[in-house]
Design an enzyme around this catalytic site. Structure first.
Site, PDB file in Angstrom:
ATOM      1  N   LYS A  10      37.047  43.948  44.328  1.00 36.31           N
ATOM      2  CA  LYS A  10      37.725  45.416  44.968  1.00 36.31           C
ATOM      3  C   LYS A  10      36.981  46.346  45.216  1.00 36.31           C
ATOM      4  O   LYS A  10      37.503  47.740  44.814  1.00 36.31           O
ATOM      5  CB  LYS A  10      37.175  45.389  42.792  1.00 36.31           C
ATOM      6  CG  LYS A  10      38.249  43.993  42.159  1.00 36.31           C
ATOM      7  CD  LYS A  10      39.378  45.089  42.162  1.00 36.31           C
ATOM      8  CE  LYS A  10      40.130  43.965  41.317  1.00 36.31           C
ATOM      9  NZ  LYS A  10      41.804  44.439  41.004  1.00 36.31           N
ATOM     10  N   GLU A  51      40.072  50.923  33.956  1.00 36.91           N
ATOM     11  CA  GLU A  51      40.121  49.312  33.135  1.00 36.91           C
ATOM     12  C   GLU A  51      39.578  48.773  33.670  1.00 36.91           C
ATOM     13  O   GLU A  51      39.274  48.511  35.132  1.00 36.91           O
ATOM     14  CB  GLU A  51      41.225  49.630  33.236  1.00 36.91           C
ATOM     15  CG  GLU A  51      41.614  49.048  34.235  1.00 36.91           C
ATOM     16  CD  GLU A  51      42.186  49.669  35.671  1.00 36.91           C
ATOM     17  OE1 GLU A  51      41.540  50.855  35.913  1.00 36.91           O
ATOM     18  OE2 GLU A  51      42.604  48.926  36.882  1.00 36.91           O
ATOM     19  N   SER A  54      40.440  35.677  47.601  1.00 37.20           N
ATOM     20  CA  SER A  54      40.106  37.616  46.300  1.00 37.20           C
ATOM     21  C   SER A  54      38.751  37.525  45.205  1.00 37.20           C
ATOM     22  O   SER A  54      37.997  38.900  45.899  1.00 37.20           O
ATOM     23  CB  SER A  54      40.869  38.069  45.716  1.00 37.20           C
ATOM     24  OG  SER A  54      41.186  37.253  44.644  1.00 37.20           O
TER      25      SER A  54
END
Lengths: 267, 402
Positions: free
Chosen positions: B99, B121, B384
């Site tokens: 991210k 969010e 991830s």
């Protein structure tokens, strides 16, 4: 020859200046009450009534309308039930009905099918708050075909070019959002409102109605000074409905009193 | 030409209207349209500005630890006894997931656009932590929206965000998860659009977000391709909104020989209503500003999703994934909570790597895939994120299971 817009006509001939346009959430607290409310608003001289289709994800709405929509959905309200209700009262009312719905319920229903139904129940206009000019080509053409107004929103965040583009494309009226934000109470209207109003009027004679957060008599006075031809009251009405939803007589009484304080003329 | 991000396009999409065939677009209130055009212009300018990309990549390198390793998982490979398994270690990024790649890029853009306030969010909290981190780094005011349900199951991430100086707003509407946090963030943006940039964490939302997030994340696949030095046979990744997968896939989509597979969260199973498998079970619709596959009823009401993984617990998916499903270029399969938890344990025990539950969905597919591979085939899995945040969820799941 172009058909005359029923909504524009109604706004221009309204005895209220600016004209009053109420909003309710369909089926809140039930569809019978929705019918009674439409009739009450007609009696009170509303130029049009906006019927909100409840949606699970109302991005443009504040907490009051969100809660009402949730309540309706939990009670099984859907587009077919709303269309049936409008069908049942269409012979009894003459006030133009505007359908206010997010895009996905229309898309999933089938855009053409939705508009056919809307036309069949005598709806006069359509507002889709999450469908900007760029995405509205198909629906605009279909609205024209079914002789319905496609009412578009202008925001204080829209630049001059967008404002005028939308003003030229909106029919019935131009929905001017009072300030950035979701529906419901706000401190004040945008200071840009006067300029935006002028920019709209430079390109069209279509009426302008202001909404989002219109709730008090001084708001209406402000809009009268501005020269707006109409105003929309949504959350303030829905809040009253929420408060008195358990007793219809008291609810109608309170709405009656509220509209009186808003200086909305009695029929 | 910067070589950090993928600049070779496998297809010329999105088009000027932000569409991937019928998917994508901009379905937002008028108030946001100006901001979307402003963002698109700022992004396009930055994307073609070597100094911006160099600055971004040097941050990724010196601050976040890129390039992340491509690790040959020897014991996992031996466990299946077939093709070779490689893990793209996005879990080793600063803040523990991919991210940060996107958060740094968008925070730099916000600076360029002179927007002092950031909102975001978050589901699992990984994007919230990454955004809070980038905001601390750039001195930006930061507010994170997180579903109340997720603040409970990911409480350590809530504490981290606060530690980083962010305000965390719990969202109590709807299912109190990622969908509702996203809706609330959009409402904030509609209200404060003048001074606020919304850092969307996945390849979802109105154009230009899906394209922009894909491009920032393309660093993942671009690196993996160079590290491998040869083309793999399979590239696989998990899909929630789809950012790690789009980033991983993008460099390989133009390579015909590479089979590309996305795994979405089936929750209790696609045959139940406790699922988040939007591609397998959804139909085209509009959610959070774009047209894509969504879980919805016949009247277009969005349904609540379920997944054990907070990051995949979302009833929609990025529009480019919907396009790739339609063209058949990427194959998408559902993975249940149980399969993901098993994969979580397996990787922990065999490799000493605790994967995020999100990533565990990609790993779980190896059970099916590996027996069909041959010894000389190469499989690359996008790992991830790291799984520290998921220990409690996995523990609770075990208790329920027994």
């Amino acid at each position: 020859m172009q058909n005359i817009s029923r909504i524009q006509n109604s706004i221009q001939n309204s005895r209220n200046k600016p004209a009053f346009i109420p909003f309710v959430v369909a089926g809140f607290p039930d569809l019978e009450t929705t019918k009674d409310l439409i009739k009450l608003f007609e009696q009170k001289g509303a130029a049009a009534v906006e019927i909100g289709f409840p949606h699970s994800d109302p991005l443009a709405d504040g907490p009051v309308i969100q809660q009402a929509a949730k309540y309706s959905l939990e009670n099984g309200i859907n587009a077919d039930k709303i269309f049936n209700t409008l069908e049942e009262i269409k012979a009894e009312i003459s006030v133009p009905i505007i359908l206010f719905t997010y895009f996905n319920p229309v898309f999933k229903y089938g855009i053409k099918r939705f508009l056919e139904k809307a036309a069949a129940v005598n709806a006069a206009g359509l507002i889709i708050p999450d469908l900007p000019l760029e995405e509205s080509e198909e629906i605009k053409i279909l609205c024209k075909k079914f002789n319905m107004d496609f009412i578009m929103l202008v925001s204080p965040a829209s630049g001059t070019e967008r404002i005028q583009n939308i003003a030229r494309n909106s029919s019935g009226f131009i929905y001017l959002v009072s300030s950035t934000g979701v529906t419901g109470v706000r401190k004040d209207f945008s200071e840009k409102l006067t300029n935006i109003f002028r920019e709209i009027k430079a390109v069209t004679t279509t009426p302008v109605a202001v909404g989002f957060g219109v709730s008090a008599p001084e708001h209406v006075q402000k809009l009268r000074t501005l020269g707006a031809e109409g105003f929309i009251i949504g959350s303030a009405i829905v809040k009253i409905i929420d408060k008195y939803k358990d007793n219809k007589m008291i609810l109608l009484d309170n709405l009656h009193n509220y509209l009186k304080t808003m200086d909305i003329s009695n029929g | 030409m910067s070589h950090y991000f993928e600049k070779n396009k496998p297809y010329d999409l999105p088009n000027l209207k932000g569409r991937y065939e019928q998917f994508g677009g901009k379905y937002v209130p008028e108030t946001l349209m100006g901001a979307l055009y402003e963002l698109e212009a700022a992004f396009n300018q930055a994307w073609n500005d070597e100094s911006f990309l160099n600055e971004l990549y040097s941050l990724m390198r010196e601050y976040s630890g890129r390039p992340t390793p491509l690790y040959f998982a020897k014991r996992l490979t031996e466990h299946y006894g077939k093709g070779k398994i490689y893990l793209k270690r996005e879990d080793l990024n600063h803040t523990g997931a991919h991210k940060i790649n996107n958060a740094l890029g968008q925070a730099m853009l916000a600076k360029r656009m002179r927007k002092p306030r950031i909102i975001a969010e978050t589901g699992a909290g990984q994007h919230g932590v990454a955004t809070a981190t980038a905001c601390a780094l750039f001195g930006l005011q930061c507010e994170i929206y997180m579903g109340e349900e997720d603040t409970k199951r990911q409480s350590t991430n809530v504490e981290r965000m606060k530690l980083l100086g962010a305000q965390v707003n719990s969202v109590y509407s709807g299912s109190r998860t990622l969908k509702d946090a996203t809706s609330e963030a959009i409402r904030d943006w509609v209200t404060n659009v003048d001074n606020t940039h919304y850092i969307i964490g996945s390849t979802v939302g109105p154009h230009p977000y899906p394209m922009m997030v894909r491009n920032f994340q393309s660093v993942i696949g671009k690196e993996a391709k160079e590290q491998l030095q040869t083309l793999p046979d399979y590239v696989i990744a998990c899909i929630g909104g789809g950012s790690n997968s789009m980033g991983m896939f993008y460099s390989f989509l133009g390579e015909e020989s590479v089979k590309v597979i996305g795994l979405e969260a089936a929750g209790h199973g696609v045959e139940t209503d406790k699922t988040a498998a939007s591609i397998t079970k959804g139909t085209p619709g509009v959610l959070h500003g774009s047209m894509s596959y969504v879980l919805q009823d016949n009247y277009g009401q969005i349904q609540e999703a379920h997944s054990i993984s907070a990051g995949l617990d979302y009833p929609g998916v990025g529009p480019e994934h919907s396009y790739l499903k339609e063209t058949g270029r990427v194959k998408y399969y559902p993975i249940t909570d149980k399969q993901a938890v098993n994969a979580f344990h397996l990787l922990s025990k065999l490799e000493g790597i605790v994967p995020a539950l999100e990533s565990a969905h990609a790993l779980a597919y190896l059970e099916e895939l590996m027996p069909t591979t041959s010894k000389n085939e190469m499989v690359v899995v996008c790992l991830s994120g790291r799984g520290d945040k998921d220990q409690q969820s996995v523990l609770n799941f075990k208790e329920i299971g027994q």
